[in-house]
Design an enzyme around this catalytic site. Structure first.
Site, PDB file in Angstrom:
ATOM      1  N   ARG A 287      25.749  19.266 -47.631  1.00  0.00           N
ATOM      2  CA  ARG A 287      25.098  18.802 -46.405  1.00  0.00           C
ATOM      3  C   ARG A 287      25.972  19.139 -45.199  1.00  0.00           C
ATOM      4  O   ARG A 287      27.163  19.436 -45.320  1.00  0.00           O
ATOM      5  CB  ARG A 287      24.853  17.294 -46.453  1.00  0.00           C
ATOM      6  CG  ARG A 287      26.125  16.461 -46.453  1.00  0.00           C
ATOM      7  CD  ARG A 287      25.823  14.991 -46.280  1.00  0.00           C
ATOM      8  NE  ARG A 287      27.053  14.184 -46.265  1.00  0.00           N
ATOM      9  CZ  ARG A 287      27.110  12.903 -45.950  1.00  0.00           C
ATOM     10  NH1 ARG A 287      25.992  12.251 -45.630  1.00  0.00           N
ATOM     11  NH2 ARG A 287      28.259  12.248 -45.954  1.00  0.00           N
TER      12      ARG A 287
ATOM     13  N   HIS B 115      23.457  13.136 -37.875  1.00  0.00           N
ATOM     14  CA  HIS B 115      22.637  13.625 -38.983  1.00  0.00           C
ATOM     15  C   HIS B 115      21.992  14.977 -38.664  1.00  0.00           C
ATOM     16  O   HIS B 115      21.473  15.191 -37.564  1.00  0.00           O
ATOM     17  CB  HIS B 115      21.531  12.628 -39.307  1.00  0.00           C
ATOM     18  CG  HIS B 115      22.035  11.305 -39.799  1.00  0.00           C
ATOM     19  ND1 HIS B 115      22.800  11.170 -40.931  1.00  0.00           N
ATOM     20  CD2 HIS B 115      21.896  10.051 -39.294  1.00  0.00           C
ATOM     21  CE1 HIS B 115      23.098   9.897 -41.114  1.00  0.00           C
ATOM     22  NE2 HIS B 115      22.557   9.192 -40.128  1.00  0.00           N
TER      23      HIS B 115
END
Length: 285
Positions: free
Chosen positions: A175, A246
């Site tokens: 990620r 994010h």
């Protein structure tokens, strides 16, 4: 029932100061925001409206400018100590002075590879910080930075977390990890090479962020803070708060395309916020 006055303080917040040092060939600038708070014998002004002991906040602002003229500003820790000691030593009702300084970064504009002598470029939103407290003749200092934005495009995972009936987050072994680092570190002494200490602590934060495989933001926070403590013996503890910026992989399947963690959208809110203080253990006697 009795009513009493509790802890109180007052001061001047966010005095903006630009200090230009005009060298023969090259100017230097320091761009600061200075906030001052004073505590001491101020019961009378609260209870009776008696202003006898109150040094006006306008005077505090003027003091910032006057002291910046009378001597070189130097490192922000030095300037904050100079200000805090001034108020404690010259204003009898003042028992404690706190000074918070933020510095905004500027660099010379490059022209044909050479710094232009008096033209500057704001380099980032990052700010260098210090907080100095003088309580009588005793002084303490803490420094740090805000909005140091960093990102890793690989080497970050998040899996094996707790689940309940509201959990929808999928596990990931690859990620984006991004944050705007807000760091404060407390010094165990005042005899510190301030510029070197800040530069090395900042570099330790960056290396702590980069040089491990992250299983969580919490683990990364501990690695970063530990790196600072290992690099700088004058620092007693480090507090970090790391907002998790994010980045979500975009579903490109409707367009007949795959997305191997190459195309993301950045969500500015809501965001995870991870905070912790990491300190040295006391030396055993």
């Amino acid at each position: 029932m009795s009513i009493v006055l509790g802890d109180n303080r007052y001061g001047k917040a966010e005095t903006r100061l630009l200090r230009v040092t005009r060298g023969n060939d090259l100017h230097e600038i320091r761009d600061l925001s200075v906030s001052i708070t004073l505590a001491g014998d101020f019961e009378a002004v609260h209870l009776r409206g008696d202003n006898t002991n109150v040094l006006p906040t306008d005077t505090q602002k003027n003091t910032v400018y006057a002291l910046a003229k009378e001597a070189p500003v130097g490192e922000i820790e030095e300037f904050a100590l100079h200000l805090a000691r001034h108020f404690v030593r010259t204003c009898k009702p003042v028992r404690q002075a706190r000074v918070h300084v933020e510095e905004y970064p500027w660099a010379h504009v490059q022209v044909d590879g050479t710094p232009h002598p008096h033209t500057f470029l704001r380099t980032s939103a990052e700010r260098r910080l210090t907080d100095v407290t003088c309580d009588g003749e005793e002084a303490t200092a803490a420094s740090g930075l805000a909005d140091l934005v960093v990102l890793r495009s690989a080497g970050s995972e998040f899996w094996g977390f707790a689940r309940d009936r509201y959990t929808t987050l999928e596990e990931t072994h690859d990620r984006i990890l991004a944050t705007a680092v807000n760091a404060r570190w407390r010094f165990s002494m005042l005899n510190v090479p301030w510029a070197e200490s800040f530069a090395k602590a900042r570099q330790a934060l960056l290396e702590g962020f980069a040089l491990h495989r992250s299983q969580s933001v919490q683990q990364t926070l501990f690695q970063m803070a530990s790196a600072v403590l290992e690099a700088r013996p004058e620092i007693a503890e480090v507090h970090l708060d790391l907002p998790n910026k994010h980045h979500f992989a975009v579903d490109l399947a409707p367009f007949g395309l795959t997305n191997d963690n190459e195309v993301f959208y950045a969500a500015d809110r809501p965001y995870g916020l991870i905070e912790a203080t990491v300190r040295r253990t006391p030396a055993k006697s």
